[in-house]
Motif scaffolding. Structure first.
Motif, mmCIF file in Angstrom:
data_model
loop_
_atom_site.group_PDB
_atom_site.id
_atom_site.type_symbol
_atom_site.label_atom_id
_atom_site.label_comp_id
_atom_site.label_asym_id
_atom_site.label_seq_id
_atom_site.Cartn_x
_atom_site.Cartn_y
_atom_site.Cartn_z
ATOM 1 N N UNK A 43 13.710 -1.730 -5.704
ATOM 2 C CA UNK A 43 13.752 -2.931 -4.888
ATOM 3 C C UNK A 43 13.232 -2.599 -3.501
ATOM 4 N N UNK A 44 12.321 -3.418 -3.004
ATOM 5 C CA UNK A 44 11.799 -3.238 -1.655
ATOM 6 C C UNK A 44 12.383 -4.277 -0.706
ATOM 7 N N UNK A 45 13.264 -5.061 -1.231
ATOM 8 C CA UNK A 45 13.876 -6.146 -0.484
ATOM 9 C C UNK A 45 15.355 -5.821 -0.262
ATOM 10 N N UNK A 46 15.992 -6.534 0.643
ATOM 11 C CA UNK A 46 17.386 -6.254 0.953
ATOM 12 C C UNK A 46 18.256 -7.489 0.718
ATOM 13 N N UNK A 47 19.409 -7.257 0.117
ATOM 14 C CA UNK A 47 20.341 -8.350 -0.163
ATOM 15 C C UNK A 47 20.647 -9.116 1.118
ATOM 16 N N UNK A 48 20.634 -10.430 0.987
ATOM 17 C CA UNK A 48 20.964 -11.285 2.114
ATOM 18 C C UNK A 48 19.773 -11.741 2.932
ATOM 19 N N UNK A 61 6.853 -15.284 -7.321
ATOM 20 C CA UNK A 61 6.266 -14.448 -6.284
ATOM 21 C C UNK A 61 6.827 -14.848 -4.929
ATOM 22 N N UNK A 62 7.050 -13.836 -4.108
ATOM 23 C CA UNK A 62 7.498 -14.057 -2.737
ATOM 24 C C UNK A 62 6.555 -13.257 -1.844
ATOM 25 N N UNK A 63 5.904 -13.940 -0.937
ATOM 26 C CA UNK A 63 5.008 -13.298 0.011
ATOM 27 C C UNK A 63 5.706 -13.258 1.355
ATOM 28 N N UNK A 68 2.086 -7.782 11.530
ATOM 29 C CA UNK A 68 1.807 -6.370 11.263
ATOM 30 C C UNK A 68 1.466 -6.051 9.810
ATOM 31 N N UNK A 69 1.991 -6.834 8.867
ATOM 32 C CA UNK A 69 1.758 -6.540 7.453
ATOM 33 C C UNK A 69 2.211 -7.709 6.603
ATOM 34 N N UNK A 70 1.820 -7.656 5.330
ATOM 35 C CA UNK A 70 2.404 -8.591 4.377
ATOM 36 C C UNK A 70 2.732 -7.831 3.103
ATOM 37 N N UNK A 71 3.694 -8.328 2.377
ATOM 38 C CA UNK A 71 4.098 -7.732 1.108
ATOM 39 C C UNK A 71 4.257 -8.848 0.091
ATOM 40 N N UNK A 88 -4.912 -3.013 -10.275
ATOM 41 C CA UNK A 88 -6.043 -2.683 -9.411
ATOM 42 C C UNK A 88 -6.818 -3.923 -8.981
ATOM 43 N N UNK A 89 -6.804 -4.965 -9.802
ATOM 44 C CA UNK A 89 -7.517 -6.194 -9.434
ATOM 45 C C UNK A 89 -6.848 -6.907 -8.262
ATOM 46 N N UNK A 90 -5.614 -6.560 -7.949
ATOM 47 C CA UNK A 90 -4.891 -7.185 -6.839
ATOM 48 C C UNK A 90 -5.157 -6.498 -5.495
ATOM 49 N N UNK A 91 -5.796 -5.335 -5.543
ATOM 50 C CA UNK A 91 -6.065 -4.591 -4.314
ATOM 51 C C UNK A 91 -7.359 -5.055 -3.660
#
Length: 164
Positions: A43-48, A61-63, A68-71, A88-91
């Motif tokens: 998980x790269x996200x945090x509860x709450x 999907x959640x953008x 500074x950046x997007x994920x 790889x097609x998403x890069x």
């Protein structure tokens, strides 16, 4: 886009090698992206947090974006894991994509190996492994490099993919 992999067993030094390769190769003026395969849930996200709440609510999907950046997080929701080719097609376009893991895929790779782990080499049974980065001398038919000699390893990879 050129593609090269770093594989090896757990604690073989893959991530450290990847980090040093990215630093070295981008320092030469080339652009690099990385792909890391995880064999477990992560998980790269945090509860709450808002983005976490969106995912838990059912978003596919959640953008998450800032100046500074997007994920982009994509929940598979029981769908099949995407292949490396699909990912790889998403890069965006870069000179080189370094891939950590995906050892069963057919792209060229270097194996990271530390003798202290006691794990066997993968290379003897895998023709996609073109060299070994190791902490111990080896007598093999493919090139081997000192695991910490990042410049020599980067030179080898860049020559292999035609960027040297």
């Amino acid at each position: 886009m050129k593609l090269y992999g770093v594989v090896g067993w757990k604690n073989a030094g893959k991530t450290g090698l990847m980090e040093r390769l990215v630093t070295d190769i981008t320092g030469r003026g080339l652009t690099v992206s990385t792909v890391k395969h995880a064999h477990h849930s992560f998980d790269v996200d945090h509860a709450g947090k808002d983005s976490f709440r969106h995912r838990v609510a059912g978003a596919t999907e959640v953008l998450l974006a800032s100046r500074n950046r997007f994920a982009l997080m994509h929940e598979l929701r029981d769908a099949q894991e995407p292949t490396l080719a699909d990912l790889l097609t998403r890069l965006g376009p870069v000179d080189l994509v370094l891939v950590e893991g995906y050892k069963r895929d057919s792209h060229p790779k270097i194996e990271a190996h530390r003798s202290v782990t006691g794990n066997p080499l993968i290379a003897p049974d895998d023709p996609t492994i073109r060299a070994i980065a190791t902490d111990t001398p080896l007598d093999l038919e493919i090139p081997s490099f000192d695991l910490n000699d990042t410049v020599q390893i980067a030179d080898f990879i860049l020559t292999e993919v035609g960027l040297c």
